[in-house]
Design an enzyme around this catalytic site. Structure first.
Site, PDB file in Angstrom:
ATOM      1  N   GLU A   1       0.841  -1.196   0.000  1.00  0.00           N
ATOM      2  CA  GLU A   1       0.000   0.000   0.000  1.00  0.00           C
ATOM      3  C   GLU A   1       0.873   1.241   0.000  1.00  0.00           C
ATOM      4  OE1 GLU A   1      -1.892   0.693   3.787  1.00  0.00           O
ATOM      5  OE2 GLU A   1      -3.671   1.554   2.859  1.00  0.00           O
TER       6      GLU A   1
ATOM      7  N   GLU B   1       3.796   5.292  12.040  1.00  0.00           N
ATOM      8  CA  GLU B   1       4.497   4.407  11.101  1.00  0.00           C
ATOM      9  C   GLU B   1       5.870   4.965  10.715  1.00  0.00           C
ATOM     10  OE1 GLU B   1       1.068   2.015   8.694  1.00  0.00           O
ATOM     11  OE2 GLU B   1       1.428   4.059   8.030  1.00  0.00           O
TER      12      GLU B   1
ATOM     13  N   HIS C   1      -2.266   7.063   8.886  1.00  0.00           N
ATOM     14  CA  HIS C   1      -1.650   6.427   7.719  1.00  0.00           C
ATOM     15  C   HIS C   1      -0.499   7.266   7.151  1.00  0.00           C
ATOM     16  CE1 HIS C   1      -1.254   3.877   4.280  1.00  0.00           C
ATOM     17  NE2 HIS C   1      -1.253   4.948   3.509  1.00  0.00           N
TER      18      HIS C   1
ATOM     19  N   HIS D   1      -2.166  -3.625   9.144  1.00  0.00           N
ATOM     20  CA  HIS D   1      -2.875  -2.866   8.103  1.00  0.00           C
ATOM     21  C   HIS D   1      -4.329  -2.751   8.530  1.00  0.00           C
ATOM     22  CE1 HIS D   1      -4.175  -1.565   4.117  1.00  0.00           C
ATOM     23  NE2 HIS D   1      -4.925  -2.642   3.970  1.00  0.00           N
TER      24      HIS D   1
ATOM     25  N   ASP E   1       3.611  -1.844   5.999  1.00  0.00           N
ATOM     26  CA  ASP E   1       2.768  -2.647   6.900  1.00  0.00           C
ATOM     27  C   ASP E   1       3.301  -4.076   7.061  1.00  0.00           C
ATOM     28  OD1 ASP E   1       1.293  -0.351   6.940  1.00  0.00           O
ATOM     29  OD2 ASP E   1      -0.439  -1.160   5.872  1.00  0.00           O
TER      30      ASP E   1
ATOM     31  N   HIS F   1       2.507   4.569   0.966  1.00  0.00           N
ATOM     32  CA  HIS F   1       2.703   5.242   2.247  1.00  0.00           C
ATOM     33  C   HIS F   1       3.367   6.593   2.018  1.00  0.00           C
ATOM     34  CE1 HIS F   1       1.535   1.500   4.203  1.00  0.00           C
ATOM     35  NE2 HIS F   1       1.488   2.153   5.339  1.00  0.00           N
TER      36      HIS F   1
ATOM     37  N   GLU G   1      -7.254  -2.090   7.490  1.00  0.00           N
ATOM     38  CA  GLU G   1      -8.413  -2.648   6.793  1.00  0.00           C
ATOM     39  C   GLU G   1      -8.492  -4.177   6.839  1.00  0.00           C
ATOM     40  OE1 GLU G   1      -6.415  -0.305   5.847  1.00  0.00           O
ATOM     41  OE2 GLU G   1      -7.488   1.345   4.874  1.00  0.00           O
TER      42      GLU G   1
HETATM   43 ZN   LIG Z   1       0.483   1.459   6.961  1.00  0.00          ZN
END
Ligand SMILES: [Zn+2]
Length: 262
Positions: free
Chosen positions: A35, A183, A178, A121, A46, A37, A123
């Protein structure tokens, strides 16, 4: 190859088999995603962070870490910028549930009695839950009703004191984190060579509606793809986050899984 690694895929098959089937054996499965970032971090944040968190916990409680789930469920605009963004490569929900179900059954076949999904992650969570639920039902029908699976997302183990300490100007919630301070700080601590702080765009946290509309309106996601700024991220904050979250996960897992084996 090493016989002492906590990481399953680095062990030889015989050492692995002995460890996973031990009476008090616990195996952690990191669940990541590919994904975007933002412009300052790679696509596999992630995967890297869930695996590192699991590794840290495994050292503390003498557990194994299974090879990570590399892909995740579709990025949502309100928690990951959205699945329309370039680089973000996701699985359908049924696929994530099927992977979680298969891995639970495979590790159980190897003799694992205690399994923990360490989610990295946002979701993924409900789809992992669904897969585990299906696997547990199958195991119970087969008469294996002593198998236990725990599910958690690592950021839920950052306590309020730490949040106040690391976000002195206020905390907007894990969903808009996010690509933000959490992170980025963890990445700066664990993999500094994979972060380019010069690319960080400093802006206030994204304001998104409290509902979803499909197809998404791309203009609602900030241009960087991040939902909050990483400008205040640091390796020191990352070290604190890693330590406190992993200690607290280790406590929760020991509480659930060591207790009933006494
Ligand atoms: Zn992430």
């Amino acid at each position: 190859m090493t016989r002492t690694s906590v990481y399953m895929e680095e062990l030889d098959a015989f050492t692995y088999s002995r460890k996973i089937s031990a009476e008090d054996g616990i195996v952690l499965i990191p669940a990541g995603a590919i994904e975007q970032h933002g412009p300052h971090m790679p696509l596999n944040v992630d995967v890297l962070l869930s695996r590192a968190m699991a590794g840290e916990v495994a050292e503390q409680i003498g557990a194994l870490v299974a090879a990570p789930i590399m892909y995740g469920y579709k990025s949502q605009q309100r928690s990951g910028g959205g699945n329309h963004l370039p680089g973000t490569t996701s699985l359908d929900g049924a696929t994530v549930a099927a992977i979680a179900r298969s891995l639970t059954l495979e590790l159980a076949r190897h003799g694992a009695r205690r399994i923990v999904f360490v989610n990295g992650h946002f979701e993924n969570y409900q789809f992992l839950y669904e897969g585990v639920d299906l696997a547990i039902r199958e195991l119970q029908l087969a008469g294996l009703d002593d198998r236990r699976v725990m599910l958690l997302s690592y950021w839920d183990f950052v306590d309020d004191t730490t949040i106040r300490e690391l976000y002195p100007d206020g905390f907007s919630g894990w969903d808009v984190e996010h690509g933000g301070v959490l992170e980025t700080s963890l990445m700066l601590h664990l993999y500094p060579e994979r972060v380019d702080m010069e690319q960080v765009e400093d802006f206030p946290p994204a304001v998104l509606p409290n509902y979803d509309l499909l197809p998404v309106r791309p203009e609602l996601t900030p241009g960087s793809g991040c939902l909050s700024s990483a400008a205040k991220a640091s390796a020191d904050k990352g070290e604190i986050l890693l330590k406190r979250a992993s200690n607290s996960m280790a406590d929760a897992i020991s509480h659930e899984f060591r207790r009933d084996q006494r």
